[in-house]
Motif scaffolding. Structure first.
Motif, mmCIF file in Angstrom:
data_model
loop_
_atom_site.group_PDB
_atom_site.id
_atom_site.type_symbol
_atom_site.label_atom_id
_atom_site.label_comp_id
_atom_site.label_asym_id
_atom_site.label_seq_id
_atom_site.Cartn_x
_atom_site.Cartn_y
_atom_site.Cartn_z
ATOM 1 N N ILE A 63 0.850 -1.201 0.157
ATOM 2 C CA ILE A 63 -0.141 -0.049 0.063
ATOM 3 C C ILE A 63 0.778 1.286 0.060
ATOM 4 C CG2 ILE A 63 -1.940 1.275 1.138
ATOM 5 C CD1 ILE A 63 -1.279 -2.434 1.957
ATOM 6 N N GLY A 64 0.743 2.121 -1.085
ATOM 7 C CA GLY A 64 1.688 3.238 -1.143
ATOM 8 C C GLY A 64 1.190 4.318 -0.332
ATOM 9 N N PHE A 65 2.217 5.029 0.328
ATOM 10 C CA PHE A 65 1.969 6.146 1.290
ATOM 11 C C PHE A 65 2.743 7.407 1.006
ATOM 12 C CE2 PHE A 65 0.089 2.936 3.940
ATOM 13 C CZ PHE A 65 -0.846 3.576 4.706
ATOM 14 N N ASN A 66 2.414 8.451 1.602
ATOM 15 C CA ASN A 66 2.998 9.651 0.859
ATOM 16 C C ASN A 66 4.316 9.899 1.889
ATOM 17 O OD1 ASN A 66 1.817 10.090 3.845
ATOM 18 N ND2 ASN A 66 1.029 12.345 3.274
ATOM 19 N N SER A 67 4.638 8.882 2.788
ATOM 20 C CA SER A 67 5.780 8.790 3.712
ATOM 21 C C SER A 67 6.068 7.384 4.227
ATOM 22 C CB SER A 67 5.921 10.123 4.606
ATOM 23 O OG SER A 67 5.174 10.127 5.566
ATOM 24 N N GLY A 68 7.091 7.305 4.770
ATOM 25 C CA GLY A 68 7.316 6.229 5.658
ATOM 26 C C GLY A 68 6.794 6.315 7.003
ATOM 27 N N THR A 69 6.702 7.696 7.496
ATOM 28 C CA THR A 69 6.158 8.047 8.754
ATOM 29 C C THR A 69 4.586 7.655 8.737
ATOM 30 O OG1 THR A 69 7.811 9.659 9.032
ATOM 31 C CG2 THR A 69 5.761 9.978 10.529
ATOM 32 N N SER A 70 3.935 8.080 7.779
ATOM 33 C CA SER A 70 2.422 7.882 7.749
ATOM 34 C C SER A 70 2.398 6.071 7.624
ATOM 35 C CB SER A 70 1.971 8.434 6.336
ATOM 36 O OG SER A 70 2.124 9.740 6.341
ATOM 37 N N ALA A 71 3.053 5.558 6.909
ATOM 38 C CA ALA A 71 3.056 4.239 6.926
ATOM 39 C C ALA A 71 2.975 3.558 8.262
ATOM 40 C CB ALA A 71 3.978 3.448 5.942
ATOM 41 N N LEU A 72 4.277 4.020 9.214
ATOM 42 C CA LEU A 72 4.204 3.540 10.387
ATOM 43 C C LEU A 72 3.038 3.866 11.131
ATOM 44 C CD1 LEU A 72 8.055 4.274 10.859
ATOM 45 C CD2 LEU A 72 6.997 2.196 11.099
ATOM 46 N N HIS A 73 2.569 5.205 11.098
ATOM 47 C CA HIS A 73 1.341 5.538 11.929
ATOM 48 C C HIS A 73 0.144 4.546 11.750
ATOM 49 C CE1 HIS A 73 -1.818 9.095 12.505
ATOM 50 N NE2 HIS A 73 -1.993 7.900 13.481
ATOM 51 N N VAL A 74 0.025 4.651 10.399
ATOM 52 C CA VAL A 74 -1.115 3.515 10.086
ATOM 53 C C VAL A 74 -0.784 2.173 10.406
ATOM 54 C CG1 VAL A 74 -2.645 2.334 8.178
ATOM 55 C CG2 VAL A 74 -1.934 4.967 8.239
ATOM 56 N N ALA A 75 0.414 1.623 10.426
ATOM 57 C CA ALA A 75 0.417 0.177 11.138
ATOM 58 C C ALA A 75 0.024 0.406 12.712
ATOM 59 C CB ALA A 75 1.893 -0.038 10.858
ATOM 60 N N MET A 76 0.211 1.167 13.250
ATOM 61 C CA MET A 76 -0.118 1.342 14.647
ATOM 62 C C MET A 76 -1.665 1.328 14.604
ATOM 63 S SD MET A 76 2.332 1.475 16.664
ATOM 64 C CE MET A 76 3.230 0.356 15.807
ATOM 65 N N ASP A 85 -1.473 1.922 25.889
ATOM 66 C CA ASP A 85 -0.562 0.825 25.415
ATOM 67 C C ASP A 85 0.986 1.324 25.209
ATOM 68 O OD1 ASP A 85 -2.956 -0.631 25.258
ATOM 69 O OD2 ASP A 85 -3.134 -0.156 22.922
ATOM 70 N N GLU A 86 1.730 0.128 25.033
ATOM 71 C CA GLU A 86 3.287 0.334 25.046
ATOM 72 C C GLU A 86 3.592 -0.384 23.930
ATOM 73 O OE1 GLU A 86 3.923 0.253 29.769
ATOM 74 O OE2 GLU A 86 4.709 -1.525 28.786
ATOM 75 N N VAL A 87 4.571 -0.121 23.198
ATOM 76 C CA VAL A 87 5.322 -0.578 22.029
ATOM 77 C C VAL A 87 7.079 -0.332 22.126
ATOM 78 C CG1 VAL A 87 5.620 -0.444 19.491
ATOM 79 C CG2 VAL A 87 3.293 -0.021 20.262
ATOM 80 N N ILE A 88 7.527 -1.407 22.178
ATOM 81 C CA ILE A 88 8.930 -1.794 22.442
ATOM 82 C C ILE A 88 9.740 -1.609 21.233
ATOM 83 C CG2 ILE A 88 10.634 -3.447 23.004
ATOM 84 C CD1 ILE A 88 8.539 -4.946 24.652
ATOM 85 N N ALA A 100 5.295 7.278 15.284
ATOM 86 C CA ALA A 100 4.214 6.519 15.041
ATOM 87 C C ALA A 100 3.355 6.021 16.260
ATOM 88 C CB ALA A 100 4.515 5.378 14.060
ATOM 89 N N ILE A 101 4.184 5.698 17.151
ATOM 90 C CA ILE A 101 3.759 5.309 18.707
ATOM 91 C C ILE A 101 2.990 6.543 19.443
ATOM 92 C CG2 ILE A 101 4.484 3.973 20.727
ATOM 93 C CD1 ILE A 101 6.850 2.997 19.148
ATOM 94 N N SER A 102 3.768 7.448 19.253
ATOM 95 C CA SER A 102 3.154 8.612 19.854
ATOM 96 C C SER A 102 1.996 9.223 19.276
ATOM 97 C CB SER A 102 4.360 9.655 19.878
ATOM 98 O OG SER A 102 5.241 9.498 20.807
ATOM 99 N N TYR A 103 1.737 9.246 18.034
ATOM 100 C CA TYR A 103 0.389 9.611 17.291
ATOM 101 C C TYR A 103 -0.537 9.074 17.852
ATOM 102 C CZ TYR A 103 3.671 11.820 13.613
ATOM 103 O OH TYR A 103 4.612 12.549 13.045
ATOM 104 N N VAL A 104 -0.444 7.807 18.260
ATOM 105 C CA VAL A 104 -1.859 7.019 18.561
ATOM 106 C C VAL A 104 -2.003 7.144 20.048
ATOM 107 C CG1 VAL A 104 -1.871 5.564 16.575
ATOM 108 C CG2 VAL A 104 -0.631 4.923 18.753
ATOM 109 N N GLY A 105 -1.344 7.915 20.806
ATOM 110 C CA GLY A 105 -1.425 7.994 22.213
ATOM 111 C C GLY A 105 -0.594 6.993 23.070
#
Length: 373
Positions: A63-76, A85-88, A100-105
């Motif tokens: 799935i193409g995104f406008n940046s790798g940052t956006s792809a990571l955000h959507v992965a979360m 929640d926590e992500v290691i 990306a972790i911070s964007y979702v709180g």
């Protein structure tokens, strides 16, 4: 050793013009096709690149995104990671992984890295797992695959999804398999300086899960699967057609470019073998994509100034670990929390590495380095 400073041509840290020139005609034609049919946001070029890159990596869906940052955000978002929640993940990488972790709180939970290749230390990952852990997010730093086998074992043991941050690892291999298909998902960046770079911002999310892929496509396009009907809060994260057109041309050359990067890394190894530098190595399971060639020395800052005085480009990746950044003071870490990452930040220096470097330029870099010691 005396080194001429004025007669020798500068060695750029990165020379995107040298990469573009032999491809210029083909890239111009690809962009012109996009302009002709006005496929500016998504469109046929994006669809074609998604298919081609999925095939290259060996994934079912891209799935193409406008940046790798956006792809990571959507992965979360796809894992429903949220507040509490926590992500290691690693404290030693570009900040977008933690964004990306911070964007979702959620809370980035850092663990220290392996000294040999700068990637997550699996034993420390296990000790960091709690009832709130929702994902493990390793980075294939500098193009070197993370130690995936123990990380995947932890993922299965604790039923915690693993997401690969492959932003620097296009074409890197873990035991002869290209990274990007080991975890539940993987995320790539196509920032211009990457091994596969757009002429602007772009990224991608890859997965073998059709359901995750469908939701990712919706989330990147305003939460919509049908125009003007929105199933959930979405985002304007679409890849541009012109970027996909450029990436489609470049992808055909990526294997060749990776082979050349690997040759250059071996040549650096030979040229710098008799210096006091700590040189990068490959683990026995890994074939690095050599996004960066990073050397280490306690006198790093002096060496950097020396190289720059002799018109040799170099860079720091990364001068301050994420746990010591002002934006993450609230996490409660401090100096000494992750000593391996902190030592790497003090000692690491990135040398020029790109397929267009000549042997003469490599020898000049080595000569200038040797003149410092």
């Amino acid at each position: 050793m005396n080194v001429q400073t004025h007669t020798a041509a500068p060695v750029l840290y990165l020379d995107l013009r040298a990469q573009m020139q032999p491809l210029r005609e083909e890239i111009d034609e690809a962009i012109a096709r996009t302009l002709d049919h006005c496929g500016f946001c998504l469109g046929p070029e994006v669809t074609q690149f998604e298919q081609d890159f999925a095939r290259f990596v060996g994934a079912e869906h891209c799935i193409g995104f406008n940046s790798g940052t956006s792809a990571l955000h959507v992965a979360m978002l796809l894992l429903n990671v949220g507040r509490g929640d926590e992500v290691i993940t690693t404290p030693y990488t570009f900040v977008a992984t933690s964004w990306a972790i911070s964007y979702v709180g959620a809370k980035p939970v850092y663990v220290d890295i392996e000294d040999a290749n700068f990637n997550l230390e699996p034993a420390q990952v296990e000790r960091a797992i709690t009832a709130r852990t929702r994902a493990i997010l390793p980075v294939h730093l500098y193009g070197h695959p993370a130690n995936l086998e123990p990380l995947l074992a932890l993922s299965r043991k604790h039923n915690i999804p693993l997401i690969e941050d492959a932003a620097q690892a296009h074409g890197a291999k873990h035991r002869d398999k290209i990274v990007g298909t080991f975890g539940t998902m993987s995320c790539f960046s196509f920032y211009p300086g990457k091994n596969l770079g757009a002429y602007g911002e772009a990224g991608a999310l890859l997965t073998d899960d059709a359901g995750l892929a469908a939701r990712a496509r919706s989330l990147r396009d305003h939460g919509s699967t049908r125009r003007y009907f929105h199933d959930e809060i979405g985002y304007n994260y679409r890849m541009e057609g012109i970027q996909a057109a450029v990436l489609g041309v470049k992808l055909k050359h990526l294997d060749e470019w990776t082979r050349e990067r690997r040759r250059i890394a071996r040549m650096y190894d030979e040229l710098l073998a008799d210096t006091p530098l700590q040189l990068p190595t490959e683990a026995d399971y890994a074939q690095s994509a050599w996004h960066l060639y990073v050397v280490r020395h306690p006198r790093r800052d002096g060496l950097k100034k020396h190289l720059e005085a002799h018109q040799i480009g170099c860079a720091l990746h990364y001068p301050l670990p994420l746990h010591l950044q002002k934006c993450y003071e609230h996490l409660g870490y401090g100096p000494g929390s992750f000593p391996v990452a902190e030592k790497a930040a003090r000692e690491c220096l990135s040398l020029p590495i790109y397929p267009e470097l000549t042997d003469e330029q490599l020898r000049r870099v080595a000569e200038v380095i040797k003149s410092f010691f």
